[in-house]
Design a protein around this motif. Structure first.
Motif, short mmCIF file in Angstrom:
data_model
loop_
_atom_site.label_atom_id
_atom_site.label_comp_id
_atom_site.label_asym_id
_atom_site.label_seq_id
_atom_site.Cartn_x
_atom_site.Cartn_y
_atom_site.Cartn_z
N THR A 7 0.85 -1.19 0.00
CA THR A 7 0.00 0.00 0.00
C THR A 7 0.89 1.24 0.00
O THR A 7 2.13 1.16 0.14
N TYR A 8 0.26 2.41 -0.13
CA TYR A 8 1.03 3.66 -0.13
C TYR A 8 1.82 3.84 1.17
O TYR A 8 3.02 4.16 1.14
N ALA A 9 1.17 3.61 2.31
CA ALA A 9 1.84 3.77 3.61
C ALA A 9 2.99 2.78 3.75
O ALA A 9 4.07 3.12 4.26
N GLN A 10 2.78 1.54 3.31
CA GLN A 10 3.83 0.53 3.40
C GLN A 10 5.01 0.89 2.51
O GLN A 10 6.17 0.76 2.91
N LYS A 11 4.72 1.36 1.28
CA LYS A 11 5.78 1.78 0.38
C LYS A 11 6.56 2.95 0.97
O LYS A 11 7.79 3.03 0.85
N THR A 142 10.06 10.13 13.04
CA THR A 142 10.16 11.59 13.01
C THR A 142 9.47 12.24 14.20
O THR A 142 9.97 13.24 14.74
N ASP A 143 8.34 11.70 14.64
CA ASP A 143 7.66 12.25 15.81
C ASP A 143 8.56 12.20 17.04
O ASP A 143 8.59 13.13 17.84
N LEU A 180 13.92 6.91 11.26
CA LEU A 180 13.91 8.24 11.86
C LEU A 180 13.26 9.29 10.97
O LEU A 180 12.76 10.30 11.45
N LEU A 181 13.24 9.08 9.66
CA LEU A 181 12.63 10.04 8.75
C LEU A 181 11.21 9.63 8.32
O LEU A 181 10.64 10.22 7.41
N VAL A 182 10.67 8.62 9.00
CA VAL A 182 9.31 8.16 8.70
C VAL A 182 8.36 8.73 9.76
O VAL A 182 8.61 8.61 10.96
N GLU A 183 7.28 9.35 9.33
CA GLU A 183 6.30 9.89 10.27
C GLU A 183 5.47 8.76 10.87
O GLU A 183 5.15 7.79 10.20
N LYS A 184 5.15 8.92 12.14
CA LYS A 184 4.45 7.86 12.87
C LYS A 184 3.12 7.50 12.23
O LYS A 184 2.69 6.33 12.27
N THR A 189 -0.42 3.27 10.10
CA THR A 189 -1.26 2.77 9.02
C THR A 189 -0.68 1.48 8.43
O THR A 189 -1.41 0.51 8.20
N ALA A 190 0.64 1.48 8.19
CA ALA A 190 1.28 0.29 7.63
C ALA A 190 1.16 -0.90 8.57
O ALA A 190 0.89 -2.03 8.14
N ALA A 191 1.34 -0.66 9.86
CA ALA A 191 1.23 -1.75 10.84
C ALA A 191 -0.16 -2.35 10.84
O ALA A 191 -0.33 -3.58 10.92
#
Length: 248
Positions: A7-11, A142-143, A180-184, A189-191
């Protein structure tokens, strides 16, 4: 192994982690990475992402799950054990008394979260040495970077965030933060889409810490104008990445 459409979030998670790992030289041939998995969204999502990244990399990469149960619920890690067993992922899981001790008279003058976190981090370092691991991967996003940055300003009077790739013990071990550069929001969503067996944090201090208080205040500040949150996130992402690259 058949390719699974993401999905978009997973990608977003997989691509951003891959970019940061490549830019900051987080892993190379022969790397043996221990992944500190608490059972929460961040670390479990990082584990899933690294398993996918391992299939993409042009060199072999060893991964091992490290779970140090703080001791509030000695059985809550059972879903992680089953998940790793079904996927053939090596794992070290142990139950400690770090959490209850941090909330006891033993630590009556200190912060329970700091004390418990310090003991768990110390144990993770010991496990890395025990298993000959070259890297310890933590699930900060990132958060977490934004919260830590402002906490250091407000409480410690210094400008400091979270390192992407930091050497310890003379370079024998590197602590890395691939997400570290991925927003929570993307990780959550991916989880959910991956149906990861995440369990609730039953620590009595969960949600009532100084960090949680500062996080809520930062969230309020980011509502002052349209796009403020993205600007703060992007500014600190660039700051931390540039700082890491300068120190490589």
């Amino acid at each position: 192994m058949p390719r699974i459409k993401l999905t978009y979030a997973q990608k977003k998670c997989v691509a951003t982690v891959g970019m940061l790992m490549q830019k900051t030289q987080m892993a190379s041939a022969g790397a043996r990475i221990g992944i500190a998995v608490s059972g929460g969204v961040d670390s479990f999502t990082l584990l899933q992402v690294l398993l996918i990244r391992r299939r993409i990399l042009p060199f072999p990469l060893e991964l091992m799950v490290l779970h140090v149960n703080p001791g509030f619920d000695p059985q809550d890690h059972a879903p992680l054990v089953d998940w790793c067993a079904r996927r053939g992922v090596a794992a070290h899981v142990e139950v400690t008394d770090f959490g209850p001790r941090a909330h006891s008279e033993e630590n009556r003058k200190g912060s329970p979260c700091f004390h418990c976190s310090w003991m768990r981090r110390k144990r993770l370092f010991e496990l890395c040495g025990q298993y000959g691991l070259t890297h310890l991967a933590l699930g900060h996003n990132t958060d977490d970077l934004v919260d830590t940055f402002f906490m250091n300003i407000f409480q410690n009077g210094r400008v400091d965030g979270l390192s992407c790739n930091e050497p310890f013990f003379g370079g024998k071990l590197h602590v890395i933060r691939p997400a570290l550069l991925v927003e929570k929001s993307y990780m959550k969503t991916a989880a959910r889409q991956w149906k990861l067996p995440i369990w609730a944090n039953v620590c009595p201090s969960n949600g009532v810490t100084r960090r949680a208080d500062i996080h809520d205040k930062i969230e309020d500040c980011m509502k002052v104008g349209k796009g403020t949150k993205n600007k703060v996130f992007n500014a600190l992402k660039r700051y931390q990445l540039d700082l890491t690259l300068q120190n490589l």
